[in-house]
Design a protein around this motif. Sequence first.
Motif, PDB file in Angstrom:
ATOM      1  N   PHE A  15       0.897  -1.223   0.139  1.00  0.00           N
ATOM      2  CA  PHE A  15       0.072   0.041  -0.076  1.00  0.00           C
ATOM      3  C   PHE A  15       0.692   1.212   0.192  1.00  0.00           C
ATOM      4  CE2 PHE A  15      -2.179  -3.689   1.568  1.00  0.00           C
ATOM      5  CZ  PHE A  15      -3.621  -3.366   1.167  1.00  0.00           C
ATOM      6  N   PHE A  16       0.432   2.176  -0.903  1.00  0.00           N
ATOM      7  CA  PHE A  16       1.323   3.288  -0.889  1.00  0.00           C
ATOM      8  C   PHE A  16       0.605   4.760  -1.038  1.00  0.00           C
ATOM      9  CE2 PHE A  16       0.477   3.207  -5.401  1.00  0.00           C
ATOM     10  CZ  PHE A  16       0.857   4.343  -5.901  1.00  0.00           C
ATOM     11  N   ASP A  17       1.273   5.793  -0.895  1.00  0.00           N
ATOM     12  CA  ASP A  17       0.594   7.176  -1.026  1.00  0.00           C
ATOM     13  C   ASP A  17       1.633   7.981  -1.439  1.00  0.00           C
ATOM     14  OD1 ASP A  17      -1.666   8.797  -0.942  1.00  0.00           O
ATOM     15  OD2 ASP A  17      -0.370   9.933   0.527  1.00  0.00           O
ATOM     16  N   LEU A  18       1.148   9.038  -2.492  1.00  0.00           N
ATOM     17  CA  LEU A  18       2.264  10.358  -2.844  1.00  0.00           C
ATOM     18  C   LEU A  18       1.551  11.512  -2.373  1.00  0.00           C
ATOM     19  CD1 LEU A  18       3.042   8.981  -6.567  1.00  0.00           C
ATOM     20  CD2 LEU A  18       4.352   8.380  -4.293  1.00  0.00           C
ATOM     21  N   GLU A  19       2.291  12.427  -1.626  1.00  0.00           N
ATOM     22  CA  GLU A  19       1.917  13.626  -1.383  1.00  0.00           C
ATOM     23  C   GLU A  19       2.835  14.505  -2.303  1.00  0.00           C
ATOM     24  OE1 GLU A  19      -0.124  14.741   0.629  1.00  0.00           O
ATOM     25  OE2 GLU A  19      -0.622  12.799   1.479  1.00  0.00           O
ATOM     26  N   THR A  20       2.006  15.293  -3.193  1.00  0.00           N
ATOM     27  CA  THR A  20       2.664  15.872  -4.373  1.00  0.00           C
ATOM     28  C   THR A  20       2.493  17.349  -4.377  1.00  0.00           C
ATOM     29  OG1 THR A  20       0.685  15.771  -5.766  1.00  0.00           O
ATOM     30  CG2 THR A  20       1.769  13.866  -5.705  1.00  0.00           C
ATOM     31  N   THR A  21       3.259  18.025  -5.407  1.00  0.00           N
ATOM     32  CA  THR A  21       3.355  19.335  -5.825  1.00  0.00           C
ATOM     33  C   THR A  21       1.815  19.770  -6.249  1.00  0.00           C
ATOM     34  OG1 THR A  21       4.388  18.799  -8.134  1.00  0.00           O
ATOM     35  CG2 THR A  21       5.705  19.361  -6.216  1.00  0.00           C
ATOM     36  N   GLY A  22       1.152  18.724  -6.581  1.00  0.00           N
ATOM     37  CA  GLY A  22      -0.386  19.441  -6.903  1.00  0.00           C
ATOM     38  C   GLY A  22      -0.755  19.500  -8.414  1.00  0.00           C
ATOM     39  N   PHE A  23      -1.015  20.550  -8.674  1.00  0.00           N
ATOM     40  CA  PHE A  23      -2.134  20.628  -9.866  1.00  0.00           C
ATOM     41  C   PHE A  23      -1.628  20.909 -11.355  1.00  0.00           C
ATOM     42  CE2 PHE A  23      -4.269  21.576  -5.860  1.00  0.00           C
ATOM     43  CZ  PHE A  23      -5.375  20.733  -6.005  1.00  0.00           C
ATOM     44  N   ASP A  24      -0.432  21.515 -11.465  1.00  0.00           N
ATOM     45  CA  ASP A  24       0.042  21.727 -12.714  1.00  0.00           C
ATOM     46  C   ASP A  24       1.428  20.849 -12.793  1.00  0.00           C
ATOM     47  OD1 ASP A  24       1.501  22.975 -10.354  1.00  0.00           O
ATOM     48  OD2 ASP A  24       2.125  24.837 -11.687  1.00  0.00           O
ATOM     49  N   ARG A  25       1.487  20.424 -14.135  1.00  0.00           N
ATOM     50  CA  ARG A  25       2.483  19.388 -14.417  1.00  0.00           C
ATOM     51  C   ARG A  25       3.750  20.146 -14.794  1.00  0.00           C
ATOM     52  NH1 ARG A  25      -0.047  15.063 -18.800  1.00  0.00           N
ATOM     53  NH2 ARG A  25      -1.809  14.399 -17.481  1.00  0.00           N
ATOM     54  N   PRO A  26       4.855  19.348 -14.334  1.00  0.00           N
ATOM     55  CA  PRO A  26       5.061  17.998 -13.826  1.00  0.00           C
ATOM     56  C   PRO A  26       4.902  17.781 -12.624  1.00  0.00           C
ATOM     57  CG  PRO A  26       7.205  18.979 -14.059  1.00  0.00           C
ATOM     58  CD  PRO A  26       6.312  20.067 -14.570  1.00  0.00           C
ATOM     59  N   ILE A  27       3.926  16.841 -12.257  1.00  0.00           N
ATOM     60  CA  ILE A  27       3.761  16.858 -10.756  1.00  0.00           C
ATOM     61  C   ILE A  27       4.886  15.661 -10.154  1.00  0.00           C
ATOM     62  CG2 ILE A  27       1.865  15.673  -9.174  1.00  0.00           C
ATOM     63  CD1 ILE A  27      -0.220  16.390 -11.465  1.00  0.00           C
ATOM     64  N   ARG A  28       5.127  16.337  -9.119  1.00  0.00           N
ATOM     65  CA  ARG A  28       6.394  15.630  -8.426  1.00  0.00           C
ATOM     66  C   ARG A  28       5.954  15.148  -7.034  1.00  0.00           C
ATOM     67  NH1 ARG A  28       9.024  15.186 -13.141  1.00  0.00           N
ATOM     68  NH2 ARG A  28      10.214  16.835 -13.755  1.00  0.00           N
ATOM     69  N   PRO A  29       6.291  14.009  -6.778  1.00  0.00           N
ATOM     70  CA  PRO A  29       6.173  13.734  -5.249  1.00  0.00           C
ATOM     71  C   PRO A  29       6.852  14.504  -4.224  1.00  0.00           C
ATOM     72  CG  PRO A  29       7.471  12.096  -6.401  1.00  0.00           C
ATOM     73  CD  PRO A  29       7.150  13.040  -7.546  1.00  0.00           C
ATOM     74  N   VAL A  30       6.510  14.852  -3.178  1.00  0.00           N
ATOM     75  CA  VAL A  30       7.278  15.451  -2.189  1.00  0.00           C
ATOM     76  C   VAL A  30       7.480  14.548  -0.860  1.00  0.00           C
ATOM     77  CG1 VAL A  30       6.878  17.907  -2.770  1.00  0.00           C
ATOM     78  CG2 VAL A  30       5.206  16.594  -1.162  1.00  0.00           C
ATOM     79  N   GLN A  31       6.576  13.398  -1.038  1.00  0.00           N
ATOM     80  CA  GLN A  31       6.436  12.300   0.074  1.00  0.00           C
ATOM     81  C   GLN A  31       6.103  11.111  -0.486  1.00  0.00           C
ATOM     82  OE1 GLN A  31       4.176  12.755   3.564  1.00  0.00           O
ATOM     83  NE2 GLN A  31       5.568  11.357   4.708  1.00  0.00           N
ATOM     84  N   ILE A  32       6.855   9.845  -0.331  1.00  0.00           N
ATOM     85  CA  ILE A  32       6.645   8.837  -0.695  1.00  0.00           C
ATOM     86  C   ILE A  32       6.385   7.745   0.612  1.00  0.00           C
ATOM     87  CG2 ILE A  32       7.012   6.640  -2.195  1.00  0.00           C
ATOM     88  CD1 ILE A  32       9.062   8.436  -3.720  1.00  0.00           C
ATOM     89  N   GLY A  33       5.217   7.279   0.867  1.00  0.00           N
ATOM     90  CA  GLY A  33       5.121   6.344   1.965  1.00  0.00           C
ATOM     91  C   GLY A  33       4.334   5.225   1.568  1.00  0.00           C
ATOM     92  N   ALA A  34       4.852   3.959   2.127  1.00  0.00           N
ATOM     93  CA  ALA A  34       4.490   2.652   1.635  1.00  0.00           C
ATOM     94  C   ALA A  34       4.473   1.777   2.953  1.00  0.00           C
ATOM     95  CB  ALA A  34       5.246   2.331   0.490  1.00  0.00           C
ATOM     96  N   ILE A  35       3.822   0.639   2.703  1.00  0.00           N
ATOM     97  CA  ILE A  35       3.621  -0.268   3.621  1.00  0.00           C
ATOM     98  C   ILE A  35       3.211  -1.645   3.359  1.00  0.00           C
ATOM     99  CG2 ILE A  35       1.166   0.415   4.638  1.00  0.00           C
ATOM    100  CD1 ILE A  35       2.117  -0.406   7.614  1.00  0.00           C
ATOM    101  N   ASP A  36       3.799  -2.772   3.765  1.00  0.00           N
ATOM    102  CA  ASP A  36       3.340  -3.916   2.980  1.00  0.00           C
ATOM    103  C   ASP A  36       2.123  -4.508   3.794  1.00  0.00           C
ATOM    104  OD1 ASP A  36       3.788  -5.103   5.979  1.00  0.00           O
ATOM    105  OD2 ASP A  36       5.469  -6.271   4.922  1.00  0.00           O
ATOM    106  N   SER A  37       1.506  -5.451   3.315  1.00  0.00           N
ATOM    107  CA  SER A  37       0.189  -6.007   3.883  1.00  0.00           C
ATOM    108  C   SER A  37      -0.072  -6.192   5.241  1.00  0.00           C
ATOM    109  CB  SER A  37      -0.540  -6.865   2.753  1.00  0.00           C
ATOM    110  OG  SER A  37       0.421  -8.061   2.733  1.00  0.00           O
ATOM    111  N   TRP A  38       1.011  -6.669   5.733  1.00  0.00           N
ATOM    112  CA  TRP A  38       0.966  -7.010   7.258  1.00  0.00           C
ATOM    113  C   TRP A  38       1.306  -5.979   8.010  1.00  0.00           C
ATOM    114  CZ3 TRP A  38      -1.805 -11.029   7.389  1.00  0.00           C
ATOM    115  CH2 TRP A  38      -1.814 -12.004   6.248  1.00  0.00           C
TER     116      TRP A  38
END
Length: 220
Positions: A15-38
Amino acid sequence: MSYGSKKYRAPNVVFFDLETTGFDRPIRPVQIGAIDSWGANTYNQFVWPRRHVHPKATLTNKFYVSRGTLFRQGEGALDTTDLEDALYSFLDWLSSLGGNVVLVAHKCLDYDAKVLLRNLEEFNIPYEHVILGFSDSLLASRDLYPVAPSHKLSSMLGEVGLPIRESHDALVDADDCRRICRRMAGQRRLKFLDFVFDEKWYHTLDDQWEWTFPGGVVTV
């Protein structure tokens, strides 16, 4: 069941999530978070996006850039990894879990997966050997809980009987997505992998590539 692979290997659901720079391209991640299924292995990285954060995004996720530094309101300057290095680091972490990864996120197919693939393609970072496909918990929640008043991540926590919170922290949101999916599968008496690979909200990597780059033209 093959779960979309030509030669079956047990998939790793992340499971993952990206916090990003938002609405205009190029959209960049500012935080990458992830966790396995357990919930046993986690990844959390703040990212130097090489650009500003859109003001409307800042209103939601509290990230902003000033004088070449990434900040989050209330925390001050953040310790970041450069964008390209962070993308490699994330794939290395996925590989360390054994590869053959299905990435799950809330609004995955229309946002997180697209942002991830556009950035990986732009920097010519290989990912086909690691990522098997993508699954979308937002589409799943709309299908399985059609009368819920809202299907956003924080609302679905309450819908499945978990405490409601709204963090906009990538790792916290990834873990909330994990817990919601576990609950949805259990409450609907679905085997977990059958839930993840349901064709109504699962894309193979090839499917998602075509969804992200219609007409076969890579864009950022």
